[in-house]
Design an enzyme around this catalytic site. Structure first.
Site, mmCIF file in Angstrom:
data_model
loop_
_atom_site.group_PDB
_atom_site.id
_atom_site.type_symbol
_atom_site.label_atom_id
_atom_site.label_comp_id
_atom_site.label_asym_id
_atom_site.label_seq_id
_atom_site.Cartn_x
_atom_site.Cartn_y
_atom_site.Cartn_z
ATOM 1 N N HIS A 41 1.613 38.590 11.051
ATOM 2 C CA HIS A 41 1.820 37.529 12.310
ATOM 3 C C HIS A 41 3.051 36.536 12.172
ATOM 4 C CE1 HIS A 41 -2.324 38.677 13.398
ATOM 5 N NE2 HIS A 41 -2.141 38.382 14.435
ATOM 6 N N GLU A 91 -9.623 47.531 18.938
ATOM 7 C CA GLU A 91 -8.642 47.488 17.968
ATOM 8 C C GLU A 91 -9.421 47.803 16.265
ATOM 9 O OE1 GLU A 91 -6.850 43.532 17.452
ATOM 10 O OE2 GLU A 91 -8.677 42.603 17.888
ATOM 11 N N ASP A 132 -3.808 45.860 14.901
ATOM 12 C CA ASP A 132 -4.945 46.256 13.913
ATOM 13 C C ASP A 132 -5.293 47.569 14.124
ATOM 14 O OD1 ASP A 132 -5.562 43.833 12.587
ATOM 15 O OD2 ASP A 132 -6.117 42.743 14.576
ATOM 16 N N CYS A 161 -1.698 45.567 23.931
ATOM 17 C CA CYS A 161 -0.813 44.268 23.539
ATOM 18 C C CYS A 161 -0.502 44.316 22.159
ATOM 19 C CB CYS A 161 -1.735 43.218 23.996
ATOM 20 S SG CYS A 161 -3.143 43.077 23.096
#
Ligand code: PEP
Ligand code: MG
Length: 605
Positions: free
Chosen positions: A209, A456, A480, A527
């Protein structure tokens, strides 16, 4: 936690006579920057105790007093940012400022320094212990819970005492490249308001992240550079090449010239891309694909509009929780969501519910609830929707804000990491109850609000036909999905090379999800980071996705590919990719396809 950043005399001498050296890591965020390094070294969290000489006591008390003054200035600065804010924010900040001057902390610490002849850090921790004993005897839950505020204030003071002021240093005199073992995603957000050109880390992978936030905020970054905090010194000149994951320490004149040329080429290409911003997102034969934006904080809206996004495909709402020292309330959240929806109306704004956990550590959430949550394997633990279902009051606050904001435009709710149908059923029940409550309170919302799930985890892919019947849309979270299907930690630099978005297993999962969604008549978006990667996007477009959501600045790049393609050619490409035996094979023919069909802005070194 970091400390340092000060250039020592020794650093200066070493920087002057250092040899040029090229190091390699993982491309964390694109961009080429040249600047001086500031190396932040890990700080031990262990408190040290040391005895003082009698004649050092007054000086130690003065050091403590200065830390209090600096902490107060910090808090005042932050408070000024929230001026005019009607939420609880100001009240809480004011109470923290008052607490700094409370004799329980201030006098007690000063007294202990003198009485026991100990250093300020140790005296402060002793003072905190005494305060805790008092709080433990308080009957009222609410007041007892205020101890968290005392702890926060003490933490702030300890940071000030440790010389570096706060987790991420501020006030750089010149633009710098920061170097550290690792940064938290919140540190990355803080860098935006500092003079930071980019950063280097030892840890992390392309979809950690920290890297994702860097790409969103336009900070160049290379992650996973082995030993960089040892090899690089504060004051070194560095070229950071975020495109290729390359770092040149003490670059030669030739290297500097080469990178100047790269920058020139990049600027020329960016100018060309500006043309695409106002053009429709469609192929030469008229197939429309929504190219929308991923954002983490509302400040990124400027980029969303500037780069011509067809909506927000992913708002990572959790960053609104991590950026402060208290949990946002319903009104705080409503204000944020409503502003986004109004700004983009009539385009859709997809807001993902709290996705804490995993590398966005749940125990860093403000408040007490998850403070002691130390999981052996957070990626497989209490994260995302599991956490929301476990802490329903938190979830309901967010759902109420989301539903209320839906009255102002097209808001879509996205649920992260759904792996079981039963989770979805539970959420549906909770949303139903929240809607009943809002109706009875006479509060407007959109009763037909679209609710979708992130696909995911492999179980969601396998059961996509069943899940598709229950929701309005899918959004595939490949960051993920890759980690869970290939068993590769997305933030682990040691296995980063095996984290392969083009692995046919991943592409087949995407294809299967698209087919399952379309069979039920729902839209399927993607996404994950690969959506904004021009070396992969053509395959995704060929797999029939209805929407690709990416960092705003990548939109014109992907639109350029889309507008130079026909749907038939893209489908053929995807078919070929699905028949590959491994990621390497896919990569090779894809690279050639892209160079032949779309060209590239940069010649390789
Ligand atoms: C994903 O997993 O692909 C995703 C978009 O979510 P995040 O990166 O926030 O986990
Ligand atoms: Mg995810």
């Amino acid at each position: 936690m970091v400390q340092g950043g000060q250039e020592t005399e020794q650093d200066k001498r070493l920087a002057e006579d250092r040899e040029p050296e090229t190091l390699y890591g993982i491309s964390g965020s694109p961009g080429i920057v040249v600047g001086r390094a500031v190396v932040l070294r890990p700080r031990s969290d262990d408190l040290v105790r040391y005895q003082l000489k009698e004649n050092a006591i007054q000086e130690e008390q003065g050091r403590f007093q200065r830390a209090v003054d600096r902490a107060e200035q910090e808090l005042q600065k932050l408070r000024n940012k929230f001026k005019g804010d009607l939420s609880d924010t100001l009240t809480i900040m004011d109470s923290h400022i008052r607490m700094l001057r409370d004799p329980m902390i201030l006098k007690q610490t000063s007294h202990l320094i003198e009485q026991k002849q100990i250093n300020a850090e140790w005296a402060l921790s002793q003072a905190l212990f005494l305060v805790k004993r008092k709080f433990d005897h308080i009957g009222d839950d609410y007041i007892r819970d205020r101890f968290t505020d005392v702890e926060y204030v003490v933490k702030l003071l300890l940071e000030q005492l440790s010389d570096h002021g706060q987790q991420f240093p501020t006030g750089f005199a010149e633009p710098v490249i920061v170097v550290s073992e690792d940064f938290t995603p919140a540190d990355t957000v803080r860098m935006q308001s500092e003079k930071v050109l980019g950063f280097l880390t030892e840890k992390g992978g392309v979809t950690s992240h920290t890297a994702i936030v860097a790409r969103s905020l336009g900070l160049a970054a290379v992650v996973g550079v082995e030993n960089i905090t040892q090899l690089c010194r504060t004051g070194d000149t560095i070229i950071l090449d975020g495109y290729d994951g390359r770092v040149c320490l003490a670059p030669t004149m030739d290297q500097q010239k080469l990178y100047q040329e790269y920058n020139r080429q990049h600027r020329a290409f960016s100018d060309e891309l500006r043309w695409y911003i106002h053009l429709a997102s469609e192929t030469l034969d008229g197939l429309q694909v929504r190219l929308s934006a991923n954002i983490e904080i509302p400040d990124e809206m400027e980029g969303v509009i500037y780069y011509g996004a067809d909506g927000i495909g992913l708002f990572r709402s959790e960053f609104g929780y991590f950026q402060q020292h208290f949990l946002p309330n319903e009104e705080d959240l409503l204000n944020i969501y409503r502003d986004l929806v109004i700004a983009l109306d009539p385009q859709p704004v997809t807001i993902r519910t709290l996705d804490a956990g995993g590398d966005k550590l749940a125990n860093q959430l403000p408040g007490n609830r998850f403070k002691n949550l130390h999981e052996r394997n957070p990626a497989l633990g209490l994260r995302s929707i599991r956490l929301s279902l476990c802490e329903q009051s938190l979830f309901i606050t967010q759902l109420r804000a989301l539903l209320r904001a839906s009255a102002f435009g097209r808001l879509r709710i996205l649920l992260p990491l759904v792996s079981l149908l039963s989770e979805l059923k539970q959420v549906q029940e909770i949303i139903g109850q929240v809607m009943v409550d809002l109706v009875s309170e006479g509060i407007p919302f959109d009763p037909d609000i679209e609710i979708g799930i992130m696909v995911e985890v492999p179980s969601a892919v396998t059961m996509a036909d069943v899940l598709a019947a229950e929701v309005d849309f899918f959004s595939i979270g490949t960051n993920d999905l890759i980690q869970y299907s290939l068993a590769i930690d997305r933030g682990n630099e040691y296995v980063a090379k095996m984290y392969d978005p083009l692995h046919p297993a991943v592409l087949r999962m995407i294809s299967r999800t698209v087919e399952a969604g379309h069979a039920q008549g729902i839209e399927v978006a993607l996404c994950g980071e690969m959506a904004g990667d021009v070396s992969m996007a053509p395959v995704l477009l060929g797999l029939g996705l209805d929407e690709l959501s990416m960092r705003p600045s990548a939109i014109p790049h992907v639109k350029r590919l889309l507008r130079h393609s026909t749907s038939r050619r893209l489908n053929r490409l995807a078919k070929q990719a699905l028949s590959c035996k491994d990621g390497q094979e896919t990569r090779e023919f894809l690279e050639k396809y892209i160079a032949d069909n779309y060209g590239t802005w940069r010649k390789r070194l």
